[in-house]
Scaffold this motif. Structure first.
Motif, PDB file in Angstrom:
ATOM      1  N   VAL A  23     100.454  22.168 -51.108  1.00 34.39           N
ATOM      2  CA  VAL A  23     101.883  21.830 -51.143  1.00 34.39           C
ATOM      3  C   VAL A  23     102.533  22.500 -52.346  1.00 34.39           C
ATOM      4  O   VAL A  23     103.629  23.052 -52.266  1.00 34.39           O
ATOM      5  N   TYR A  24     101.806  22.491 -53.488  1.00 41.32           N
ATOM      6  CA  TYR A  24     102.379  23.104 -54.671  1.00 41.32           C
ATOM      7  C   TYR A  24     102.616  24.592 -54.442  1.00 41.32           C
ATOM      8  O   TYR A  24     103.709  25.107 -54.717  1.00 41.32           O
ATOM      9  N   ILE A  25     101.602  25.256 -53.887  1.00 41.64           N
ATOM     10  CA  ILE A  25     101.723  26.704 -53.685  1.00 41.64           C
ATOM     11  C   ILE A  25     102.839  27.028 -52.703  1.00 41.64           C
ATOM     12  O   ILE A  25     103.579  27.991 -52.871  1.00 41.64           O
ATOM     13  N   ARG A  26     102.992  26.196 -51.664  1.00 41.44           N
ATOM     14  CA  ARG A  26     103.948  26.517 -50.608  1.00 41.44           C
ATOM     15  C   ARG A  26     105.235  25.699 -50.693  1.00 41.44           C
ATOM     16  O   ARG A  26     105.948  25.573 -49.710  1.00 41.44           O
ATOM     17  N   ARG A  27     105.527  25.152 -51.862  1.00 38.13           N
ATOM     18  CA  ARG A  27     106.669  24.232 -51.946  1.00 38.13           C
ATOM     19  C   ARG A  27     107.970  24.848 -51.446  1.00 38.13           C
ATOM     20  O   ARG A  27     108.803  24.175 -50.868  1.00 38.13           O
ATOM     21  N   LYS A  28     108.145  26.155 -51.640  1.00 37.21           N
ATOM     22  CA  LYS A  28     109.400  26.794 -51.212  1.00 37.21           C
ATOM     23  C   LYS A  28     109.510  26.869 -49.702  1.00 37.21           C
ATOM     24  O   LYS A  28     110.585  26.808 -49.146  1.00 37.21           O
TER      25      LYS A  28
END
Ligand SMILES: Nc1ncnc2c1ncn2[C@@H]1O[C@H](COP(=O)(O)OP(=O)(O)O)[C@@H](O)[C@H]1O
Ligand SMILES: [Mg+2]
Lengths: 244, 284
Positions: free
Chosen positions: B270-275
């Motif tokens: 989720v952090y990596i793909r938050r955007k």
């Protein structure tokens, strides 16, 4: 009969009157400039015409049909095209997809007229010299290119009434000329255009008529030259000369 | 060999449901947390009908109908609610359905589940079951690729990026939303027709929140909206999930460890793909 007829249109948001009794008849083929200070309600008027805001009072007829209660997507399908102040292209989609998605949303009869959609997409991109970027994401474009793409997409979608919200805002001076040319193409094709714009020379070049909004009312209207030299215009802009 | 077939079967069985969810949550960016609720509702409708009638065909259609009905309801909610409210309400629906199943013991046998789910004749052996699962999964992948490349995929993306801009083009939000949720419901039915047959049991534990976490994990880690990415993450994460069983851990620890482990991957993904998951909405 006029193409677009706005009768005593008012809108109140949160107790605040934003539009106050606007009356306007727009004939087919007319290009009308909408000017006025920031916050005077220009974009809001477009949002009411596009169906994003429901008016508190008044009626809007388009092609003799009462569309006051119509949803935004239905209005698009009967021929109202909108070009947004903050760029209406989908930045995460390719240019090709941006045009295709607009054509696919058309009513079936119109899609059939266009024939091969892939070809229509290509000719749309060609119209604004973006065919070499077809597979690129729209977020790789400059502001001017996005605007051209958006206008061309609306043109190919066979819209009859164009609502252009500050088409030259955030666009380099070089591209402004191209956008003016494209709008003149609309005019040549007999399209009807309402255009919000701050650039008065630009308005004078392309518009048949200008209306000036001030705190939600039409304060002044007429031929571009007459409006430009009307002392009231400077007054509305609080002494600031909008021509410089 | 058998273990490999088992893992392949588990992968094949997960694909319809999770790829369907990927269309809604990944591509359409709907904050929909109800795919397990749909699965639960559909499979209990199906296998309770099977228990009563003994007829697989009618059971399948009852299950499908249940799934499409609940999916339509979720689509209706998605059209009317803001994103955050949709998220909360779909989780609440999941919780409510779980507690109905667990407490209405006279009908559902509660926490015991429905035992002795028979396999359709011809699918009795593991190799056959594995092959059928894989073939169905491949057909579904093919179908989903087509869907993502169609008008529906594009209109979902357009609406997800900017609803007003999409509607100003004439895109019909109701039609697009309903289509996406119905396809998700179809995927859920396919998975839930096969999975209880495979393990011979319909058990509420297979419809817990940990499963929802697993779905979200597959979509987020694979890349929301990407069919290829999500298939890869289903393959890897399902294998991982099955292989964790071999860790030299006390039996009672395997479950919690798995949850902790997947939770950790989820947080990182989720952090990596938050955007991508929470795209910026621009106003009119
Ligand atoms: N959704 C809204 N809710 C409340 N007020 C709004 C809304 N949209 C616009 N306004 C207000 O309406 C007025 C006119 O805004 P706008 O139409 O954007 O002006 P313009 O485009 O002429 O610069 C502003 O005072 C703005 O704050
Ligand atoms: Mg504005």
């Amino acid at each position: 009969m006029s193409l677009l007829s706005i009768k005593s249109l008012s809108l109140t948001l949160g107790g605040q009157p934003i539009l106050r009794g606007i009356d306007l008849e727009v004939e087919k083929g007319e290009v009308i400039g909408v000017i006025g200070p920031n916050g005077s309600g220009k974009t809001t008027l477009f949002n009411v015409l596009s169906g994003f805001l429901k008016p508190t009072h008044g009626k809007i007829h388009f092609k003799q049909t009462d569309m006051t209660g119509m949803a935004a997507s239905e209005r698009a399908r009967i021929g109202i095209g909108r070009v947004f102040q903050n760029f209406g292209v989908f930045r995460e989609m390719t240019l090709e997809e941006n045009v295709l998605v607009a054509l696919e949303a058309l009513p079936k009869e119109q899609r059939l007229v266009l024939g091969d959609l892939k070809k229509a997409v290509h000719s749309t991109l060609k119209l604004v010299h973006l065919e070499d970027h077809a597979k690129k994401k729209a977020n790789s474009l400059s502001g001017g290119q996005m605007r051209l793409l958006e206008i061309a997409r609306t043109l190919v979608s066979g819209k009859e009434l164009f609502l252009l919200d500050e088409p030259t805002a955030g666009v380099s001076p070089k591209m402004t000329g191209q956008i003016a040319d494209l709008i003149l193409t609309l005019k040549k094709e007999g399209k009807t255009v309402l255009i919000i714009e701050h650039d008065l020379p630009f308005i004078q070049k392309i518009c048949d008529r200008v209306i000036v909004l001030d705190v939600g009312e039409i304060a002044l209207q007429g031929k571009p030259d007459d409006v430009r030299h009307n002392g009231k215009l400077k007054e509305l802009y609080f002494g600031a000369d909008p021509t410089d | 060999m058998n273990y490999l077939l088992h893992i392949l079967t588990m992968i094949g069985l997960s694909i319809p449901n999770i790829l369907g969810y990927n269309l809604i949550f990944g591509r359409g960016k709907f904050l929909h947390f109800g795919p397990i609720a749909t699965s639960l509702f559909s499979s209990y409708a199906m296998f309770l009908t099977l228990r009563e009638t003994g007829n697989y065909l009618s059971a399948f259609f009852v299950g499908l109908l249940a799934s499409l009905l609940l999916s339509s309801f979720f689509a209706w909610l998605a059209l009317r609610l803001e994103s955050d409210a949709l998220g909360i309400l779909t989780i609440a629906m999941h919780l409510a359905l779980l507690s109905v199943v667990l407490n209405w013991s006279s009908l559902t046998r509660g926490a015991l589940g429905l035992p002795q789910i028979p396999r359709i004749t011809g699918m009795l052996s593991l190799p056959v079951f594995a092959s059928v699962s894989i073939v169905i999964a491949l057909l579904w992948i093919f179908f989903m690729v087509r869907v993502h490349r169609s008008w529906l995929g594009r209109e979902l993306s357009a609406l997800a990026e900017n609803r007003a801009h999409a509607e100003a083009l004439g895109i019909n939000r109701a039609r697009v939303t309903l289509s996406a949720f119905l396809i998700g419901g179809l995927g859920a039915t396919i998975t839930n027709t096969l999975y209880p047959q495979y393990i011979g049991l319909l058990h509420p534990n297979d419809y817990q929140f940990s499963n929802l976490i697993f779905f979200i994990l597959c979509v987020v880690a694979g890349g929301p909206g990407s069919v290829r990415g999500v298939v890869i993450s289903i393959v890897l994460l399902t294998s991982l999930q099955e292989l964790i069983r071999f860790l030299p851990l006390p039996l009672g620890l395997i479950g919690p460890m798995r949850l902790l482990f997947f939770g950790l991957i989820l947080i990182i993904a989720v952090y990596i793909r938050r955007k991508e998951i929470f795209p910026m909405q621009r106003s009119v």
